[in-house]
Design an enzyme around this catalytic site. Sequence first.
Site, PDB file in Angstrom:
ATOM      1  N   ASN A  19     -46.838 -45.668  31.709  1.00 37.39           N
ATOM      2  CA  ASN A  19     -47.709 -44.493  31.802  1.00 37.39           C
ATOM      3  C   ASN A  19     -46.858 -43.249  32.101  1.00 37.39           C
ATOM      4  OD1 ASN A  19     -49.494 -42.477  32.528  1.00 37.39           O
ATOM      5  ND2 ASN A  19     -50.943 -43.861  33.537  1.00 37.39           N
ATOM      6  N   PHE A  20     -46.465 -42.569  31.014  1.00 36.47           N
ATOM      7  CA  PHE A  20     -45.731 -41.298  31.130  1.00 36.47           C
ATOM      8  C   PHE A  20     -46.693 -40.150  30.848  1.00 36.47           C
ATOM      9  CE2 PHE A  20     -41.902 -43.770  29.259  1.00 36.47           C
ATOM     10  CZ  PHE A  20     -41.483 -44.180  30.506  1.00 36.47           C
ATOM     11  N   CYS A  79     -50.375 -39.699  32.537  1.00 32.51           N
ATOM     12  CA  CYS A  79     -51.570 -39.351  33.317  1.00 32.51           C
ATOM     13  C   CYS A  79     -51.439 -37.906  33.798  1.00 32.51           C
ATOM     14  CB  CYS A  79     -51.721 -40.288  34.515  1.00 32.51           C
ATOM     15  SG  CYS A  79     -53.140 -39.816  35.544  1.00 32.51           S
ATOM     16  N   CYS A 129     -82.685 -29.216  -0.627  1.00 32.83           N
ATOM     17  CA  CYS A 129     -82.694 -27.961   0.151  1.00 32.83           C
ATOM     18  C   CYS A 129     -84.103 -27.679   0.674  1.00 32.83           C
ATOM     19  CB  CYS A 129     -82.218 -26.821  -0.756  1.00 32.83           C
ATOM     20  SG  CYS A 129     -82.459 -25.188  -0.036  1.00 32.83           S
ATOM     21  N   CYS A 165     -77.101 -21.384   5.017  1.00 27.24           N
ATOM     22  CA  CYS A 165     -75.909 -21.161   4.180  1.00 27.24           C
ATOM     23  C   CYS A 165     -75.725 -19.664   3.935  1.00 27.24           C
ATOM     24  CB  CYS A 165     -76.028 -21.926   2.863  1.00 27.24           C
ATOM     25  SG  CYS A 165     -77.535 -21.582   1.938  1.00 27.24           S
ATOM     26  N   CYS A 190     -64.696 -21.629   0.141  1.00 29.99           N
ATOM     27  CA  CYS A 190     -64.230 -22.024   1.485  1.00 29.99           C
ATOM     28  C   CYS A 190     -64.992 -23.224   2.041  1.00 29.99           C
ATOM     29  CB  CYS A 190     -64.318 -20.846   2.449  1.00 29.99           C
ATOM     30  SG  CYS A 190     -66.001 -20.403   2.933  1.00 29.99           S
ATOM     31  N   CYS A 236     -74.905 -26.655   6.321  1.00 30.26           N
ATOM     32  CA  CYS A 236     -76.215 -27.080   5.798  1.00 30.26           C
ATOM     33  C   CYS A 236     -76.763 -28.252   6.612  1.00 30.26           C
ATOM     34  CB  CYS A 236     -76.094 -27.491   4.334  1.00 30.26           C
ATOM     35  SG  CYS A 236     -77.649 -28.153   3.698  1.00 30.26           S
TER      36      CYS A 236
HETATM   37  C1  LIG Z   1     -61.841 -42.261  33.605  1.00 27.21           C
HETATM   38  C2  LIG Z   1     -60.543 -42.449  32.900  1.00 27.21           C
HETATM   39  C3  LIG Z   1     -59.481 -43.068  33.545  1.00 27.21           C
HETATM   40  C4  LIG Z   1     -58.254 -43.234  32.890  1.00 27.21           C
HETATM   41  N1  LIG Z   1     -57.235 -43.870  33.528  1.00 27.21           N
HETATM   42  C5  LIG Z   1     -56.066 -44.087  32.867  1.00 27.21           C
HETATM   43  C6  LIG Z   1     -55.021 -44.820  33.473  1.00 27.21           C
HETATM   44  O1  LIG Z   1     -55.115 -45.289  34.599  1.00 27.21           O
HETATM   45  N2  LIG Z   1     -53.882 -44.995  32.745  1.00 27.21           N
HETATM   46  C7  LIG Z   1     -53.708 -44.515  31.486  1.00 27.21           C
HETATM   47  O2  LIG Z   1     -52.653 -44.716  30.872  1.00 27.21           O
HETATM   48  N3  LIG Z   1     -54.708 -43.829  30.889  1.00 27.21           N
HETATM   49  C8  LIG Z   1     -55.873 -43.608  31.534  1.00 27.21           C
HETATM   50  N4  LIG Z   1     -56.898 -42.962  30.903  1.00 27.21           N
HETATM   51  C9  LIG Z   1     -56.705 -42.474  29.520  1.00 27.21           C
HETATM   52  C10 LIG Z   1     -57.255 -43.462  28.480  1.00 27.21           C
HETATM   53  O3  LIG Z   1     -56.627 -44.705  28.545  1.00 27.21           O
HETATM   54  C11 LIG Z   1     -57.125 -42.887  27.054  1.00 27.21           C
HETATM   55  O4  LIG Z   1     -55.755 -42.665  26.807  1.00 27.21           O
HETATM   56  C12 LIG Z   1     -57.861 -41.589  26.847  1.00 27.21           C
HETATM   57  O5  LIG Z   1     -59.050 -41.549  27.598  1.00 27.21           O
HETATM   58  C13 LIG Z   1     -58.187 -41.330  25.383  1.00 27.21           C
HETATM   59  O6  LIG Z   1     -58.999 -42.346  24.834  1.00 27.21           O
HETATM   60  P1  LIG Z   1     -60.616 -42.257  24.767  1.00 27.21           P
HETATM   61  O7  LIG Z   1     -60.982 -40.965  24.110  1.00 27.21           O
HETATM   62  O8  LIG Z   1     -61.026 -43.481  23.981  1.00 27.21           O
HETATM   63  O9  LIG Z   1     -61.089 -42.324  26.169  1.00 27.21           O
HETATM   64  C14 LIG Z   1     -58.121 -42.771  31.553  1.00 27.21           C
HETATM   65  C15 LIG Z   1     -59.187 -42.158  30.916  1.00 27.21           C
HETATM   66  C16 LIG Z   1     -60.391 -42.002  31.561  1.00 27.21           C
HETATM   67  C17 LIG Z   1     -61.538 -41.340  30.835  1.00 27.21           C
END
Ligand SMILES: Cc1cc2nc3c(=O)[nH]c(=O)nc-3n(C[C@H](O)[C@H](O)[C@H](O)COP(=O)(O)O)c2cc1C
Length: 499
Positions: free
Chosen positions: A231-232, A234, A442, A448, A478, A485
Amino acid sequence: MIGKESEIVRADMIRCTLCDDAPCDRACEIIDPAKILRSIWFKNEQTAAQSLPKENPCTGCTAPCEHDCVRAGEVPVKKLIDRLYSEIRPHCETQIPDDEDLLKCDLCGIPLENPFLLSSSVVASTYDMCARAFEAGWAGVCFKTICSLDIHEASPRFSAITGNDGSIVGFKNIEQLSDHSVAENMEIFRRLKANYPGKFILASIMGQNEKEWGELARLCEENGADAVELNFSCPNMAEGGLGSDIGQVPELVERFTRAAKNACSIPVLAKLTPNVAAMSPAGEAAKRGGADGIAAINTIKSVTGVNIHTFVAAPAVHGHSAVGGYSGNAVKPIALRFISELAQNPELSGMHLSAMGGIETWQDALEFLLLGGGSIQITTAVMQYGYRIIDDLKSGLNLYLKEKGFSGVKDVIGQGLDTLSDTTDTLERDTVLFPKFDTERCIGCGRCRISCDDGGHQAIRLDENRKPVLNGKKCVGCHLCVLVCPERAITPGKKRISR
Ligand SMILES: Cc1cc2nc3c(=O)[nH]c(=O)nc-3n(C[C@H](O)[C@H](O)[C@H](O)COP(=O)(O)O)c2cc1C
């Protein structure tokens, strides 16, 4: 493949709450209406339509399901099922597969019964939760991040942006890591592996220094984890120098990846942060450190809203708030972009990409596979709808793979990459693709015209019957009108060479 028909059937679902132990199910002795409605919600109408009996059981029925609904009479269950018979079933050319063999794939060479794992979060944080997810059909879990820090969470810890039907579109959390001790979590791994040997356990860890990264990786392997996720990423750590602070510094990513990799013999994935301009530098650093794969995306730093009376952002914790991580369907476009960036980087070729960010339906998941994801992880959709979403994820993808003649998940991985460019300068700019108006469909709302007048090129007027008429000299193609719609009555039409 069914397209517009499904969208129109789905529009009738808006008042369905997707209840627990649904009264509509209890009211019906022949079919399982709640399961059918869920399949419609999760874009799996073809499976729903084909799983119905040959003869429509709703014919002549007084619809006790609608009467007993928690929103008494507001969900047109009978009409929805009638429409599956009349509008979807006739288009179903491919039979539901007899087995799930097409879904089999692998994560760094280790077999997965399907590509779907819970991502690291509260949804995979106890033995009981993981066991229930396995029983429901998930191929594996990425367990809630394990650490030796003293975790003490705030309350409340979530806030959300909702759509018009009340469902969560974007989700903010200020949650940190597992509040169980390392020893408690190792005990959980041992029990899970003993009782569910065929399921995949991805152990998310966070160390505070090289020694601890290595120690945690070693312990996870010894206690039954199939792979480790670092986990790099959070964004909610209280102390600096942890989580996404690491993911933003490639040198640290490399150093801590190497520490974990040297301490274990199972595959190691680096989970990277989207709180960067590009993910490749951290991805390449993880590879140099020995990572076998990358997991992305973690949550995006965000403020979901501010209370206009108290002036405090959400969620308010005792009168204060904090920037937190954003997830859910709203982040899918950002996640898809990062996955495609990693998949297109030749320096990272051969690395497994475990993709996540906003996945709710099998179609969302497929999009990530098409852009290079090799496995799929999900949290927010599970928090909102429960483990039961796995039914439609699996059956929808399984039917798609069969319908398209693919021999398995592996066949679709990366298929959407060749036509996607990182910049717009490669695109052809000499053709205008005009919109085409379906005047039968429509309803004359004029949305639109408003959008074309105020957000486009003043190319649409309404005739005396309130139907749109296009001025081809002004239209630049575009497609804003196509998107606004509400009846999906505007589609791409004729091409004109503009130069
Ligand atoms: C409530 C919550 C807690 C999370 N805790 C962690 C965690 O402990 N470690 C981690 O790597 N990611 C954590 N995440 C991130 C999720 O694993 C994920 O990367 C992120 O939410 C995107 O995916 P999603 O849109 O399906 O939720 C957490 C996400 C949420 C919503």
